[in-house]
Design a protein around this motif. Structure first.
Motif, PDB file in Angstrom:
ATOM      1  N   GLY A 287       0.825  -1.199   0.000  1.00 55.73           N
ATOM      2  CA  GLY A 287       0.000   0.000   0.000  1.00 55.73           C
ATOM      3  C   GLY A 287       0.864   1.256   0.000  1.00 55.73           C
ATOM      4  N   ALA A 288       0.483   2.233   0.812  1.00 59.59           N
ATOM      5  CA  ALA A 288       1.229   3.489   0.880  1.00 59.59           C
ATOM      6  C   ALA A 288       2.647   3.274   1.393  1.00 59.59           C
ATOM      7  CB  ALA A 288       0.491   4.477   1.789  1.00 59.59           C
ATOM      8  N   ALA A 289       2.841   2.239   2.228  1.00 57.26           N
ATOM      9  CA  ALA A 289       4.167   1.985   2.823  1.00 57.26           C
ATOM     10  C   ALA A 289       5.198   1.585   1.784  1.00 57.26           C
ATOM     11  CB  ALA A 289       4.058   0.900   3.890  1.00 57.26           C
ATOM     12  N   GLY A 290       4.739   1.180   0.596  1.00 59.52           N
ATOM     13  CA  GLY A 290       5.675   0.797  -0.453  1.00 59.52           C
ATOM     14  C   GLY A 290       6.568   1.935  -0.913  1.00 59.52           C
ATOM     15  N   ALA A 291       6.147   3.165  -0.625  1.00 58.88           N
ATOM     16  CA  ALA A 291       6.937   4.329  -1.039  1.00 58.88           C
ATOM     17  C   ALA A 291       7.955   4.752   0.017  1.00 58.88           C
ATOM     18  CB  ALA A 291       6.012   5.502  -1.347  1.00 58.88           C
ATOM     19  N   LEU A 292       7.913   4.126   1.190  1.00 61.07           N
ATOM     20  CA  LEU A 292       8.818   4.510   2.266  1.00 61.07           C
ATOM     21  C   LEU A 292      10.186   3.852   2.109  1.00 61.07           C
ATOM     22  CD1 LEU A 292       6.433   4.226   5.363  1.00 61.07           C
ATOM     23  CD2 LEU A 292       7.104   6.294   4.123  1.00 61.07           C
ATOM     24  N   SER A 293      11.185   4.535   2.589  1.00 57.42           N
ATOM     25  CA  SER A 293      12.542   3.998   2.564  1.00 57.42           C
ATOM     26  C   SER A 293      12.826   3.289   3.886  1.00 57.42           C
ATOM     27  CB  SER A 293      13.553   5.132   2.346  1.00 57.42           C
ATOM     28  OG  SER A 293      14.873   4.641   2.396  1.00 57.42           O
ATOM     29  N   VAL A 294      13.032   1.979   3.823  1.00 54.22           N
ATOM     30  CA  VAL A 294      13.340   1.204   5.024  1.00 54.22           C
ATOM     31  C   VAL A 294      14.550   0.316   4.750  1.00 54.22           C
ATOM     32  CG1 VAL A 294      10.962   1.170   5.864  1.00 54.22           C
ATOM     33  CG2 VAL A 294      11.751  -0.648   4.356  1.00 54.22           C
ATOM     34  N   GLU A 295      15.272   0.011   5.812  1.00 52.59           N
ATOM     35  CA  GLU A 295      16.432  -0.861   5.682  1.00 52.59           C
ATOM     36  C   GLU A 295      15.962  -2.309   5.633  1.00 52.59           C
ATOM     37  OE1 GLU A 295      20.638  -1.917   7.989  1.00 52.59           O
ATOM     38  OE2 GLU A 295      19.296  -0.351   8.744  1.00 52.59           O
ATOM     39  N   LYS A 296      16.170  -2.950   4.483  1.00 52.47           N
ATOM     40  CA  LYS A 296      15.683  -4.314   4.304  1.00 52.47           C
ATOM     41  C   LYS A 296      16.793  -5.329   4.548  1.00 52.47           C
ATOM     42  CE  LYS A 296      11.994  -3.040   1.103  1.00 52.47           C
ATOM     43  NZ  LYS A 296      11.337  -3.333  -0.194  1.00 52.47           N
ATOM     44  N   PHE A 297      16.393  -6.605   4.596  1.00 53.22           N
ATOM     45  CA  PHE A 297      17.362  -7.662   4.844  1.00 53.22           C
ATOM     46  C   PHE A 297      17.066  -8.836   3.918  1.00 53.22           C
ATOM     47  CE2 PHE A 297      13.757  -8.504   7.570  1.00 53.22           C
ATOM     48  CZ  PHE A 297      13.557  -9.873   7.431  1.00 53.22           C
ATOM     49  N   THR A 298      18.006  -9.771   3.850  1.00 51.95           N
ATOM     50  CA  THR A 298      17.783 -11.011   3.105  1.00 51.95           C
ATOM     51  C   THR A 298      17.925 -12.180   4.062  1.00 51.95           C
ATOM     52  OG1 THR A 298      20.118 -11.356   2.525  1.00 51.95           O
ATOM     53  CG2 THR A 298      18.785  -9.985   1.030  1.00 51.95           C
ATOM     54  N   LEU A 299      17.233 -13.255   3.754  1.00 50.32           N
ATOM     55  CA  LEU A 299      17.333 -14.447   4.592  1.00 50.32           C
ATOM     56  C   LEU A 299      18.724 -15.063   4.515  1.00 50.32           C
ATOM     57  CD1 LEU A 299      13.876 -16.080   3.872  1.00 50.32           C
ATOM     58  CD2 LEU A 299      14.687 -15.226   6.063  1.00 50.32           C
ATOM     59  N   LYS A 300      19.396 -14.860   3.408  1.00 46.80           N
ATOM     60  CA  LYS A 300      20.743 -15.426   3.255  1.00 46.80           C
ATOM     61  C   LYS A 300      21.733 -14.759   4.193  1.00 46.80           C
ATOM     62  CE  LYS A 300      24.279 -16.466  -0.211  1.00 46.80           C
ATOM     63  NZ  LYS A 300      24.628 -16.405  -1.658  1.00 46.80           N
ATOM     64  N   ASN A 301      21.671 -13.438   4.297  1.00 48.99           N
ATOM     65  CA  ASN A 301      22.644 -12.695   5.106  1.00 48.99           C
ATOM     66  C   ASN A 301      22.179 -12.417   6.528  1.00 48.99           C
ATOM     67  OD1 ASN A 301      24.408 -12.529   2.902  1.00 48.99           O
ATOM     68  ND2 ASN A 301      23.403 -10.686   2.135  1.00 48.99           N
ATOM     69  N   ASN A 302      20.865 -12.319   6.737  1.00 51.58           N
ATOM     70  CA  ASN A 302      20.339 -11.974   8.065  1.00 51.58           C
ATOM     71  C   ASN A 302      19.156 -12.856   8.445  1.00 51.58           C
ATOM     72  OD1 ASN A 302      20.994  -9.143   6.490  1.00 51.58           O
ATOM     73  ND2 ASN A 302      21.881  -9.211   8.544  1.00 51.58           N
ATOM     74  N   PRO A 303      19.356 -14.168   8.522  1.00 50.96           N
ATOM     75  CA  PRO A 303      18.233 -15.063   8.831  1.00 50.96           C
ATOM     76  C   PRO A 303      17.600 -14.788  10.191  1.00 50.96           C
ATOM     77  CG  PRO A 303      20.323 -16.223   9.039  1.00 50.96           C
ATOM     78  CD  PRO A 303      20.617 -14.909   8.390  1.00 50.96           C
ATOM     79  N   GLU A 304      18.393 -14.221  11.121  1.00 52.83           N
ATOM     80  CA  GLU A 304      17.883 -13.943  12.466  1.00 52.83           C
ATOM     81  C   GLU A 304      16.844 -12.831  12.470  1.00 52.83           C
ATOM     82  OE1 GLU A 304      20.970 -10.945  11.692  1.00 52.83           O
ATOM     83  OE2 GLU A 304      20.849 -13.119  11.386  1.00 52.83           O
ATOM     84  N   GLN A 305      16.794 -12.054  11.391  1.00 49.92           N
ATOM     85  CA  GLN A 305      15.831 -10.956  11.309  1.00 49.92           C
ATOM     86  C   GLN A 305      14.418 -11.433  10.965  1.00 49.92           C
ATOM     87  OE1 GLN A 305      16.360  -7.753  12.016  1.00 49.92           O
ATOM     88  NE2 GLN A 305      18.499  -8.108  12.520  1.00 49.92           N
ATOM     89  N   PHE A 306      14.323 -12.666  10.526  1.00 42.13           N
ATOM     90  CA  PHE A 306      13.017 -13.189  10.136  1.00 42.13           C
ATOM     91  C   PHE A 306      12.289 -13.669  11.377  1.00 42.13           C
ATOM     92  CE2 PHE A 306      10.014 -15.810   7.720  1.00 42.13           C
ATOM     93  CZ  PHE A 306       9.765 -14.970   6.645  1.00 42.13           C
TER      94      PHE A 306
END
Length: 330
Positions: free
Chosen positions: A188-207
């Protein structure tokens, strides 16, 4: 055997239902996942909601939460819905932005008139507070506490520091009031926000280990889904998270479908990471490990964008127990 045991457990487990009683809201938050621009979702009819609630089997439902939009825009309807649930001995809750707290005495009077409303969840985060002042929120909190209803403060965060700030801000209410915070859904509207994302390969603990799958969501047509984010994702007949329609199938069939749904039982057992592990033996597994996410819900949104991935979910849903699923720990 493990799956059978878990299925039986889900079949017997009282479930939580979430009704979106209106998609209208008095504010327009920058992070709103329900804001789809020019796409206007109609509200469910009041007569439909009354019928759906009146035929609810109370032994299968632990709680009904009324959300939106902003449910207090349907204040008089909310009173009727909670009255029905009280007569059925079903706990009623609502998720609100707390705008009705401009006058504390008036807020107390409003809440006292909603007989049967046991719990109130108030959204508190940097996005909601751009439109709702801290004073109004504090009035709303005080009003809920004065009426003796259970109160939970819910926030959405875009970073660890953002989460800590919210917890510090409302620490003075602890332990009378708990604060829980979840990651932003970049839809939705949040798709336009800039957030720090992660990947399961590099940051599995974030899931995370928890998600809203299991809080069955009812949309404006009476369609019931495993959770809110998976509602209205293409054709219901192809949606592995779709459980049925109240008017067409009835509550008994919907709850039976929930009990038999292998995705629901597996996610309740292992968490949302199960949905990624399901693709281990497919060409898509490496892709899922490297796609950038911010929240667990983002992963489901990613899956639903691809018909082939949805097809794999459906094949798992319809398959019989076999050696492959046993080795996945299901």
């Amino acid at each position: 055997m493990k799956q059978t045991d878990k299925t039986c457990e889900v079949e017997k487990r009282p479930l939580k239902l979430v009704f979106g009683i209106t998609y209208k809201c008095n504010i327009k938050c920058r992070h709103c996942c329900a804001d789809n621009g020019d796409i206007q979702v109609p509200d469910p009819l009041h007569t439909d909601l009354l019928r759906w609630l009146n035929c609810l089997p109370r032994e299968r439902v632990e709680m009904v939460c009324f959300g939106g939009g902003e449910p207090f825009l349907k204040y008089h309807d909310l009173i009727e819905y909670c009255k029905i649930l009280k007569e059925k001995s079903i706990s009623a809750a609502t998720l609100t932005n707390g705008f009705w707290g401009k006058n504390k005495e008036h807020a107390v009077n409003m809440l006292q008139k909603i007989d049967g409303l046991k719990s109130i969840f108030i959204s508190v985060d940097q996005f909601h507070q751009e439109s709702i002042s801290d004073e109004v929120i504090e009035n709303s909190i005080d009003a809920v506490l004065k009426t003796g209803k259970y109160l939970l403060l819910k926030s959405t965060h875009i970073s660890s520091e953002d989460k800590k700030n919210q917890q510090r801000k409302y620490a003075k209410y602890f332990p009378r009031v708990m604060t829980v915070s979840s990651r932003l859904m970049t839809a939705g509207a949040a798709g336009a926000l800039s957030v720090e994302k992660f990947t399961l390969k590099n940051n599995p603990e974030q899931f995370g280990k928890d998600c809203t799958i299991g809080d069955l969501f009812v949309n404006h047509t009476g369609g019931v889904y495993l959770c809110c984010p998976t509602a209205n994702q293409g054709k219901d007949s192809l949606n592995p998270f779709y459980l049925g329609n109240i008017d067409e199938d009835g509550w008994d069939t919907i709850f039976q479908n929930a009990g038999k749904n292998r995705i629901l039982s597996s996610v309740l057992k292992r968490g949302p990471i199960f949905l990624v592990d399901l693709f281990k033996e497919t060409p898509y597994y490496d892709e899922l490990l490297n796609v950038e996410f911010y929240s667990e819900c983002d992963m489901c949104y990613h899956l639903f964008k691809d018909e082939d991935k949805v097809s794999i979910l459906n094949k798992y849903l319809k398959s019989n127990m076999n050696t492959k699923t046993e080795t996945m720990g299901i």
